[in-house]
Scaffold this motif. Structure first.
Motif, PDB file in Angstrom:
ATOM      1  N   ASN A 205       0.815  -1.217   0.000  1.00 14.20           N
ATOM      2  CA  ASN A 205       0.000   0.000   0.000  1.00 14.20           C
ATOM      3  C   ASN A 205       0.850   1.270   0.000  1.00 14.20           C
ATOM      4  N   ILE A 206       2.058   1.187  -0.576  1.00 17.01           N
ATOM      5  CA  ILE A 206       2.950   2.345  -0.674  1.00 17.01           C
ATOM      6  C   ILE A 206       3.126   2.710  -2.145  1.00 17.01           C
ATOM      7  N   ASN A 207       3.013   3.980  -2.455  1.00 12.10           N
ATOM      8  CA  ASN A 207       3.118   4.479  -3.828  1.00 12.10           C
ATOM      9  C   ASN A 207       4.594   4.635  -4.201  1.00 12.10           C
ATOM     10  N   LEU A 208       5.146   3.622  -4.852  1.00  9.74           N
ATOM     11  CA  LEU A 208       6.569   3.636  -5.189  1.00  9.74           C
ATOM     12  C   LEU A 208       6.888   4.636  -6.295  1.00  9.74           C
ATOM     13  N   LYS A 209       5.918   4.900  -7.160  1.00  7.15           N
ATOM     14  CA  LYS A 209       6.141   5.899  -8.208  1.00  7.15           C
ATOM     15  C   LYS A 209       6.371   7.273  -7.588  1.00  7.15           C
ATOM     16  N   LYS A 210       5.536   7.623  -6.616  1.00 10.98           N
ATOM     17  CA  LYS A 210       5.718   8.903  -5.916  1.00 10.98           C
ATOM     18  C   LYS A 210       7.035   8.908  -5.148  1.00 10.98           C
ATOM     19  N   LEU A 211       7.361   7.785  -4.530  1.00 10.06           N
ATOM     20  CA  LEU A 211       8.613   7.687  -3.772  1.00 10.06           C
ATOM     21  C   LEU A 211       9.808   7.939  -4.687  1.00 10.06           C
ATOM     22  N   GLU A 212       9.796   7.367  -5.871  1.00 10.57           N
ATOM     23  CA  GLU A 212      10.899   7.550  -6.816  1.00 10.57           C
ATOM     24  C   GLU A 212      10.978   8.988  -7.311  1.00 10.57           C
ATOM     25  N   GLU A 213       9.832   9.598  -7.542  1.00 14.80           N
ATOM     26  CA  GLU A 213       9.825  11.009  -7.968  1.00 14.80           C
ATOM     27  C   GLU A 213      10.390  11.897  -6.862  1.00 14.80           C
ATOM     28  N   LEU A 214       9.983  11.611  -5.651  1.00 12.54           N
ATOM     29  CA  LEU A 214      10.433  12.386  -4.486  1.00 12.54           C
ATOM     30  C   LEU A 214      11.936  12.258  -4.259  1.00 12.54           C
ATOM     31  N   SER A 215      12.480  11.102  -4.592  1.00  6.30           N
ATOM     32  CA  SER A 215      13.874  10.798  -4.244  1.00  6.30           C
ATOM     33  C   SER A 215      14.869  11.161  -5.339  1.00  6.30           C
ATOM     34  N   SER A 216      14.429  11.814  -6.386  1.00  9.03           N
ATOM     35  CA  SER A 216      15.356  12.256  -7.429  1.00  9.03           C
ATOM     36  C   SER A 216      16.448  13.127  -6.799  1.00  9.03           C
ATOM     37  N   TYR A 217      17.709  12.860  -7.144  1.00  9.94           N
ATOM     38  CA  TYR A 217      18.813  13.446  -6.369  1.00  9.94           C
ATOM     39  C   TYR A 217      20.014  13.760  -7.252  1.00  9.94           C
ATOM     40  N   LYS A 218      20.635  14.877  -6.967  1.00  9.49           N
ATOM     41  CA  LYS A 218      21.887  15.249  -7.614  1.00  9.49           C
ATOM     42  C   LYS A 218      22.947  15.423  -6.539  1.00  9.49           C
ATOM     43  N   LYS A 219      24.072  14.755  -6.700  1.00 17.00           N
ATOM     44  CA  LYS A 219      25.133  14.814  -5.693  1.00 17.00           C
ATOM     45  C   LYS A 219      25.669  16.230  -5.535  1.00 17.00           C
ATOM     46  N   LYS A 220      25.998  16.579  -4.288  1.00 19.15           N
ATOM     47  CA  LYS A 220      26.726  17.814  -4.031  1.00 19.15           C
ATOM     48  C   LYS A 220      28.155  17.677  -4.542  1.00 19.15           C
ATOM     49  N   THR A 221      28.734  18.776  -4.942  1.00 20.40           N
ATOM     50  CA  THR A 221      30.097  18.758  -5.468  1.00 20.40           C
ATOM     51  C   THR A 221      31.124  18.683  -4.341  1.00 20.40           C
ATOM     52  N   VAL A 222      32.087  17.798  -4.500  1.00 18.40           N
ATOM     53  CA  VAL A 222      33.240  17.721  -3.601  1.00 18.40           C
ATOM     54  C   VAL A 222      34.469  18.074  -4.429  1.00 18.40           C
ATOM     55  N   LEU A 223      35.121  19.147  -4.057  1.00 19.13           N
ATOM     56  CA  LEU A 223      36.199  19.668  -4.899  1.00 19.13           C
ATOM     57  C   LEU A 223      37.481  18.862  -4.812  1.00 19.13           C
ATOM     58  N   GLU A 224      37.764  18.286  -3.647  1.00 13.83           N
ATOM     59  CA  GLU A 224      39.019  17.552  -3.485  1.00 13.83           C
ATOM     60  C   GLU A 224      38.879  16.498  -2.389  1.00 13.83           C
ATOM     61  N   TYR A 225      39.876  15.625  -2.317  1.00 12.86           N
ATOM     62  CA  TYR A 225      39.912  14.579  -1.296  1.00 12.86           C
ATOM     63  C   TYR A 225      40.143  15.234   0.070  1.00 12.86           C
ATOM     64  N   PRO A 226      39.148  15.177   0.981  1.00 17.97           N
ATOM     65  CA  PRO A 226      39.233  15.945   2.232  1.00 17.97           C
ATOM     66  C   PRO A 226      39.942  15.219   3.376  1.00 17.97           C
ATOM     67  N   PHE A 227      40.865  14.362   3.050  1.00 19.43           N
ATOM     68  CA  PHE A 227      41.642  13.626   4.053  1.00 19.43           C
ATOM     69  C   PHE A 227      43.122  13.864   3.780  1.00 19.43           C
ATOM     70  N   ASN A 228      43.954  13.618   4.759  1.00 23.82           N
ATOM     71  CA  ASN A 228      45.395  13.674   4.534  1.00 23.82           C
ATOM     72  C   ASN A 228      45.795  12.604   3.529  1.00 23.82           C
ATOM     73  N   SER A 229      46.723  12.948   2.677  1.00 23.48           N
ATOM     74  CA  SER A 229      47.161  12.000   1.653  1.00 23.48           C
ATOM     75  C   SER A 229      48.061  10.934   2.267  1.00 23.48           C
ATOM     76  N   PHE A 230      48.171   9.814   1.585  1.00 24.92           N
ATOM     77  CA  PHE A 230      49.028   8.724   2.036  1.00 24.92           C
ATOM     78  C   PHE A 230      49.590   8.017   0.809  1.00 24.92           C
ATOM     79  N   SER A 231      50.663   7.296   1.009  1.00 27.85           N
ATOM     80  CA  SER A 231      51.286   6.552  -0.084  1.00 27.85           C
ATOM     81  C   SER A 231      51.122   5.058   0.159  1.00 27.85           C
ATOM     82  N   LYS A 232      50.879   4.330  -0.905  1.00 24.43           N
ATOM     83  CA  LYS A 232      50.744   2.873  -0.792  1.00 24.43           C
ATOM     84  C   LYS A 232      52.069   2.287  -0.343  1.00 24.43           C
ATOM     85  N   ILE A 233      51.996   1.292   0.543  1.00 24.80           N
ATOM     86  CA  ILE A 233      53.213   0.689   1.067  1.00 24.80           C
ATOM     87  C   ILE A 233      53.311  -0.772   0.626  1.00 24.80           C
ATOM     88  N   ASP A 234      54.520  -1.217   0.461  1.00 19.38           N
ATOM     89  CA  ASP A 234      54.790  -2.565  -0.045  1.00 19.38           C
ATOM     90  C   ASP A 234      54.783  -3.574   1.106  1.00 19.38           C
TER      91      ASP A 234
END
Length: 422
Positions: A205-234
């Protein structure tokens, strides 16, 4: 893409029920997320749709880091986020469904228990809507209703009181499927047939069509990696993972994959051995202190001996909660690996629950019923607030470190030097 956040006024209102039904319905195109530090719901999510669930936590990480994490893992058509407790609960610590919804600008669907009420439901909704004006509440699903007539009464009232809330539908009380299963309590009891029947019954008894319309989404922009950088180790890392040690944040696993040249998964319940060329052993939290769990590992000597050899060779071990207990001398009468000089006892009440600050600079979550018999040799005080009285919660011996604190690795690179030997 589509994204929704499912929340409620409290725990035990039906969040898991609705999340389960939707995850199964969209199982071929969904990525699940869990708000907060919970380990159980993400395991349940994966059981339903066969893809790892991601924890989003704005206490352990900052907002830009959580935003990056969401964007990074939102790689399916539909992202479904399950809230924690009530919609605003956790806001005092910076992590609630409200906080995450606002940060990501994701529409929130509230599941509201309508049993024994109708007009009052709209009053409750008004309170939730007006408590913080910048919330993302966009729709409701009504739970535990006796009939379509009951639903229409509540729907009419809500639509009269609000012009910005969609009433998506309702879930009847006394679902047939729930009479034969304990949803979320036993992962092994949930099979495909149960999920199929449950999803159909919940979404009937849930209207999935309305749910899908409601949930339309565009990601926010993330300009760069917001963590300290690291190098892969052997080097190689071994992650201990089975029913006893299952509290593993998926991003911690992926981060270790990014950091180390090789990752191996070791199952101690199958008495698998740690490779001799392993640099770091990570033992996550879980359950090891009860008899049924202890029985899985107590006679697994190949695993235990390989761990002891690893430690004897002055290599590194990082362990959380159940991992800490396994490294100890004992938990009551249950003999452990005797690496760390501490004994524990299992109590009848929670010793810690919630978010904690560690004296060593980490932030995380702790939840346990055990406590040390003595604080001799203990380090790293955990406290509910910075710079207030707390109690020690970690033990260290040479390169072996065990702590009650669960944390996330990607934004805590100090642990690489302090505990990972990098």
């Amino acid at each position: 893409m589509n994204s929704i956040l499912i929340s409620a006024i409290a725990s035990n209102q039906g969040k898991t029920l609705l999340t389960t039904a939707l995850l199964y319905h969209y199982k071929n195109s969904v990525r699940p997320f869990k708000i907060g530090p919970d380990y159980i719901d993400p395991q349940f999510h994966k059981k339903i749709c066969n893809i790892d669930s991601i924890n989003l936590d704005t206490f352990i990480m900052n907002e830009q880091q959580v935003l990056w994490l969401f964007n990074h893992y939102s790689n399916k058509k539909f992202s479904i986020l399950e809230g924690v407790m009530g919609f605003y609960d956790g806001m005092n610590m910076g992590c609630s469904a409200y906080n995450i919804g606002k940060l990501l600008n994701i529409p929130t669907i509230l599941i509201l228990d309508g049993s024994g009420s109708y007009i009052t439901i709209s009053a409750v909704l008004k309170g939730l809507k007006t408590y913080k004006e910048d919330n993302t509440i966009k729709a409701v699903v009504l739970n535990k209703l006796s009939s379509s007539m009951h639903f229409e009464l509540i729907k009419t009232q809500i639509e009269s009181d609000f012009n910005d809330i969609e009433v998506l539908g309702w879930i009847k009380k006394d679902l047939t499927t729930l009479k034969t299963t304990h949803l979320g309590l036993d992962l092994n009891s949930i099979n495909k047939q149960v999920l199929e029947e449950l999803s159909k019954e919940v979404l009937e008894n849930i209207n999935l069509k309305k749910l899908e319309e409601l949930s339309s989404y565009k990601k926010k922009t993330v300009l760069e990696y917001p963590f300290n950088s690291f190098s892969k180790i052997d080097k190689k890392v071994a992650i201990i993972n089975d029913e006893n040690f299952s509290f593993l944040y998926y991003d911690n696993f992926k981060f270790l994959e990014e950091l180390f040249l090789e990752v191996e998964i070791i199952n101690p319940s199958k008495d698998e051995e740690i490779s001799k060329d392993t640099h770091l052993v990570f033992i996550p939290g879980g359950y090891v202190e009860t008899q049924i769990n202890y029985n899985r590992i107590k006679d697994k000597n190949r695993f235990k001996n390989s761990l002891l050899t690893h430690i004897k060779n002055k290599k590194y071990v990082y362990a959380e909660c159940a991992g800490l207990l396994y490294l100890s001398k004992s938990v009551d009468d249950k003999k452990m690996s005797e690496v760390l000089d501490v004994e524990f006892t299992l109590t009848n009440k929670r010793v810690r629950l919630g978010y904690y600050y560690s004296e060593n600079g980490l932030k995380g979550h702790a939840f346990h019923y055990t406590k040390p018999k003595s604080l001799d040799n203990a380090i790293d005080i955990l406290s509910k607030k910075p710079n207030i009285k707390g109690q020690e919660a970690a033990w260290r011996k040479q390169n072996v470190y065990g702590t009650y604190l669960h944390t996330m690795f990607r934004n805590n690179l100090t642990i690489l030097k302090d505990y990972f030997g990098i």
